[in-house]
Scaffold this active site. Sequence first.
Site, PDB file in Angstrom:
ATOM      1  N   ARG A 242      -2.417  21.813  -3.586  1.00 18.03           N
ATOM      2  CA  ARG A 242      -1.912  21.084  -2.387  1.00 18.03           C
ATOM      3  C   ARG A 242      -1.221  20.159  -2.799  1.00 18.03           C
ATOM      4  NH1 ARG A 242      -6.340  23.655   1.136  1.00 18.03           N
ATOM      5  NH2 ARG A 242      -4.429  25.712   1.710  1.00 18.03           N
TER       6      ARG A 242
ATOM      7  N   ASP B 121      -8.877   6.626  -1.527  1.00 19.24           N
ATOM      8  CA  ASP B 121      -9.632   5.831  -0.007  1.00 19.24           C
ATOM      9  C   ASP B 121     -10.970   6.539  -0.694  1.00 19.24           C
ATOM     10  OD1 ASP B 121      -9.595   5.020   2.786  1.00 19.24           O
ATOM     11  OD2 ASP B 121     -10.732   7.041   2.647  1.00 19.24           O
TER      12      ASP B 121
ATOM     13  N   THR C  27      -7.156  20.854  -4.042  1.00 19.70           N
ATOM     14  CA  THR C  27      -6.208  21.785  -5.706  1.00 19.70           C
ATOM     15  C   THR C  27      -5.452  20.948  -5.908  1.00 19.70           C
ATOM     16  OG1 THR C  27      -5.533  23.363  -4.401  1.00 19.70           O
ATOM     17  CG2 THR C  27      -7.418  23.599  -5.064  1.00 19.70           C
TER      18      THR C  27
ATOM     19  N   MET D 123       1.196  -1.074  -0.004  1.00 23.97           N
ATOM     20  CA  MET D 123      -0.498   0.548   0.187  1.00 23.97           C
ATOM     21  C   MET D 123       0.805   1.352   0.233  1.00 23.97           C
ATOM     22  SD  MET D 123      -3.043   0.787   3.112  1.00 23.97           S
ATOM     23  CE  MET D 123      -1.871   0.961   4.202  1.00 23.97           C
ATOM     24  N   PRO D 124       0.193   2.163  -0.767  1.00 23.30           N
ATOM     25  CA  PRO D 124       1.964   3.393  -1.438  1.00 23.30           C
ATOM     26  C   PRO D 124       1.169   4.226   0.344  1.00 23.30           C
ATOM     27  CG  PRO D 124       0.621   2.956  -3.200  1.00 23.30           C
ATOM     28  CD  PRO D 124      -0.697   2.445  -1.869  1.00 23.30           C
TER      29      PRO D 124
ATOM     30  N   TYR E  15     -19.557   7.862   1.174  1.00 17.92           N
ATOM     31  CA  TYR E  15     -19.314   9.371   0.266  1.00 17.92           C
ATOM     32  C   TYR E  15     -20.333   9.960  -0.785  1.00 17.92           C
ATOM     33  CZ  TYR E  15     -14.467   8.776   4.157  1.00 17.92           C
ATOM     34  OH  TYR E  15     -13.979   8.455   4.415  1.00 17.92           O
TER      35      TYR E  15
ATOM     36  N   LYS F 292     -15.809   1.540   1.027  1.00 16.54           N
ATOM     37  CA  LYS F 292     -15.656   0.812   2.761  1.00 16.54           C
ATOM     38  C   LYS F 292     -16.895   0.927   2.965  1.00 16.54           C
ATOM     39  CE  LYS F 292     -12.836   4.251   4.291  1.00 16.54           C
ATOM     40  NZ  LYS F 292     -13.286   5.592   3.437  1.00 16.54           N
TER      41      LYS F 292
ATOM     42  N   HIS G 154     -16.243   0.133   7.873  1.00 16.27           N
ATOM     43  CA  HIS G 154     -15.986   1.820   7.749  1.00 16.27           C
ATOM     44  C   HIS G 154     -16.192   2.039   8.660  1.00 16.27           C
ATOM     45  CE1 HIS G 154     -16.914   5.586   5.578  1.00 16.27           C
ATOM     46  NE2 HIS G 154     -16.225   6.126   7.251  1.00 16.27           N
TER      47      HIS G 154
ATOM     48  N   THR H  63     -11.309  10.316  -0.400  1.00 13.39           N
ATOM     49  CA  THR H  63     -12.362  11.098  -1.835  1.00 13.39           C
ATOM     50  C   THR H  63     -13.779  11.791  -1.176  1.00 13.39           C
ATOM     51  OG1 THR H  63     -12.985   9.211  -2.157  1.00 13.39           O
ATOM     52  CG2 THR H  63     -10.900   9.900  -2.985  1.00 13.39           C
TER      53      THR H  63
ATOM     54  N   LEU I 192       1.028   6.998   0.957  1.00 11.94           N
ATOM     55  CA  LEU I 192       0.669   8.849   0.873  1.00 11.94           C
ATOM     56  C   LEU I 192      -0.599   8.458   0.055  1.00 11.94           C
ATOM     57  CD1 LEU I 192       3.736  11.268   0.222  1.00 11.94           C
ATOM     58  CD2 LEU I 192       2.823  10.368   2.143  1.00 11.94           C
TER      59      LEU I 192
HETATM   60  N1  LIG Z   1     -12.533   6.357   8.005  1.00 11.20           N
HETATM   61  C1  LIG Z   1     -13.187   7.393   8.081  1.00 11.20           C
HETATM   62  O1  LIG Z   1     -14.346   7.431   9.087  1.00 11.20           O
HETATM   63  C2  LIG Z   1     -12.923   8.383   8.065  1.00 11.20           C
HETATM   64  C3  LIG Z   1     -13.513   9.936   8.690  1.00 11.20           C
HETATM   65  C4  LIG Z   1     -12.896  10.892   7.549  1.00 11.20           C
HETATM   66  C5  LIG Z   1     -12.049  10.760   6.408  1.00 11.20           C
HETATM   67  N2  LIG Z   1     -11.500   9.637   6.339  1.00 11.20           N
HETATM   68  C6  LIG Z   1     -10.804   9.573   4.665  1.00 11.20           C
HETATM   69  O2  LIG Z   1      -9.399   9.699   5.803  1.00 11.20           O
HETATM   70  C7  LIG Z   1      -9.373  11.205   4.471  1.00 11.20           C
HETATM   71  C8  LIG Z   1      -8.657  12.050   4.977  1.00 11.20           C
HETATM   72  O3  LIG Z   1      -9.537  12.977   6.005  1.00 11.20           O
HETATM   73  P1  LIG Z   1      -9.383  14.211   6.175  1.00 11.20           P
HETATM   74  O4  LIG Z   1     -10.299  15.128   4.870  1.00 11.20           O
HETATM   75  O5  LIG Z   1      -9.214  14.576   7.483  1.00 11.20           O
HETATM   76  O6  LIG Z   1      -7.683  15.010   5.490  1.00 11.20           O
HETATM   77  P2  LIG Z   1      -6.884  16.086   6.063  1.00 11.20           P
HETATM   78  O7  LIG Z   1      -5.775  16.351   5.596  1.00 11.20           O
HETATM   79  O8  LIG Z   1      -6.236  16.342   7.534  1.00 11.20           O
HETATM   80  O9  LIG Z   1      -7.830  17.737   6.479  1.00 11.20           O
HETATM   81  C9  LIG Z   1      -8.520  18.032   5.052  1.00 11.20           C
HETATM   82  C10 LIG Z   1      -8.664  19.230   4.659  1.00 11.20           C
HETATM   83  O10 LIG Z   1      -7.100  19.824   5.480  1.00 11.20           O
HETATM   84  C11 LIG Z   1      -6.927  21.393   4.062  1.00 11.20           C
HETATM   85  N3  LIG Z   1      -5.818  20.833   3.335  1.00 11.20           N
HETATM   86  C12 LIG Z   1      -5.210  19.801   2.435  1.00 11.20           C
HETATM   87  N4  LIG Z   1      -3.754  20.161   2.274  1.00 11.20           N
HETATM   88  C13 LIG Z   1      -3.383  20.863   2.795  1.00 11.20           C
HETATM   89  C14 LIG Z   1      -2.308  21.974   2.439  1.00 11.20           C
HETATM   90  N5  LIG Z   1      -1.285  21.909   2.395  1.00 11.20           N
HETATM   91  N6  LIG Z   1      -1.988  23.080   3.728  1.00 11.20           N
HETATM   92  C15 LIG Z   1      -3.543  23.398   3.870  1.00 11.20           C
HETATM   93  N7  LIG Z   1      -5.140  22.958   4.356  1.00 11.20           N
HETATM   94  C16 LIG Z   1      -4.450  21.686   3.988  1.00 11.20           C
HETATM   95  C17 LIG Z   1      -8.010  20.465   3.008  1.00 11.20           C
HETATM   96  O11 LIG Z   1      -8.411  22.243   2.715  1.00 11.20           O
HETATM   97  P3  LIG Z   1      -8.345  22.294   0.947  1.00 11.20           P
HETATM   98  O12 LIG Z   1      -9.918  21.451   0.901  1.00 11.20           O
HETATM   99  O13 LIG Z   1      -8.900  24.009   1.850  1.00 11.20           O
HETATM  100  O14 LIG Z   1      -7.691  21.618   0.630  1.00 11.20           O
HETATM  101  C18 LIG Z   1      -9.257  20.190   4.009  1.00 11.20           C
HETATM  102  O15 LIG Z   1     -10.599  21.062   4.195  1.00 11.20           O
HETATM  103  C19 LIG Z   1     -10.444  11.914   3.559  1.00 11.20           C
HETATM  104  O16 LIG Z   1     -11.119  12.680   2.627  1.00 11.20           O
HETATM  105  C20 LIG Z   1     -11.389  10.101   3.286  1.00 11.20           C
HETATM  106  O17 LIG Z   1     -11.344   9.581   2.730  1.00 11.20           O
HETATM  107  C21 LIG Z   1     -11.704   8.365   6.781  1.00 11.20           C
END
Ligand SMILES: NC(=O)c1ccc[n+]([C@@H]2O[C@H](COP(=O)([O-])OP(=O)(O)OC[C@H]3O[C@@H](n4cnc5c(N)ncnc54)[C@H](OP(=O)(O)O)[C@@H]3O)[C@@H](O)[C@H]2O)c1
Length: 312
Positions: free
Chosen positions: A269, A52, A266, A21-22, A57, A86, A119, A28, A24
Amino acid sequence: MIESSDFRAKRMPLNHGAGHMPVLGFGTLIPGAAATISATRDALEAGFRHFDCAERYRNEREVGEALRAGLAARGIAREDIFVTTKLWNSNHRPERVKPAFEASLDRLGLDYLDLYLIHTPFAFQPGDEQDPRDQNGNILYDRGVTLLETWGAMESLVDTGRCRAIGLSDISLNELLPIHESARIKPAVVQVEAHPYLPETELLAFCKEKDVAFLAFAPLGHGIRPGPLEDPVITAIAARVGKTPAQVLLAWAVQRGTALLTTPRTAARARENLNISTLPEDALDEINRIQTRQRFNEVVKTGSPGFIPQGS
Ligand SMILES: NC(=O)c1ccc[n+]([C@@H]2O[C@H](COP(=O)([O-])OP(=O)(O)OC[C@H]3O[C@@H](n4cnc5c(N)ncnc54)[C@H](OP(=O)(O)O)[C@@H]3O)[C@@H](O)[C@H]2O)c1
């Protein structure tokens, strides 16, 4: 020093011969079809090879569309990407697991999955309503199925050869232990919230000992401010090493032995979140000494997700 190209190539072996698994990963959990398509396309183009997804979603179709177009346009083989989705809480009954898996595959337009996760450990009333509630707005749980029974149906998916690895998400060490003990096919991956404010040290130690890959979601604290992105320790290290706070948080996650998921929306990012390099030991120690403790997603308490966009 490990440079960004090495981080991009870094992969974790999965147990049960399920490949690699990569570390990084691109998440989604993105509101809206158009934003899902463009962010997934940009992530693939930037170099993400781990995606992911989740039935919950409600955008597997869009992710699949963006992936298929991106793979074709860039001459990338299906085997060169790693795709997870999931099983949602309302499909925990063993007889609902295979149909849910097939429906996800169909929406994603794939013929196999690299990883399928339960999930959350919470079973909701079985059915097509993802969020079943009573008249008072309380979630309707399903007491007629155990997590172990659901796990048995997940194991059968691996037997079919169309699902390379299985795992669990939003699970505590106490809930993981009995599954790990009695499973015929041990969980390959555990996906939980983790960042310096929620390091999950005990769970990580267990995973390392048992060869379970630890996959951190919300490594940036879900971008919530104030949060780890604005923590003075993180911003000071970022200034010192010439990286952004996000890059520092992501490097810390990988260097402590976890894989991670982030959701850059984006192209800039996406490139930033892949362009990480090794932090010196003293910086890791400083981050490990952060005392703030905060969980951003309450899903582990009820099974009801904290970040799901309503009505999408
Ligand atoms: N299993 C679960 O229950 C569960 C729950 C939550 C998430 N997940 C999974 O985990 C993934 C990641 O979670 P997450 O979205 O909470 O991760 P995260 O990367 O901690 O947070 C994403 C947020 O950070 C911002 N961001 C991203 N890159 C950035 C950067 N370089 N500098 C500043 N801000 C940045 C984004 O803002 P912008 O949109 O403004 O770029 C976005 O609002 C989800 O997409 C999902 O696949 C799973």
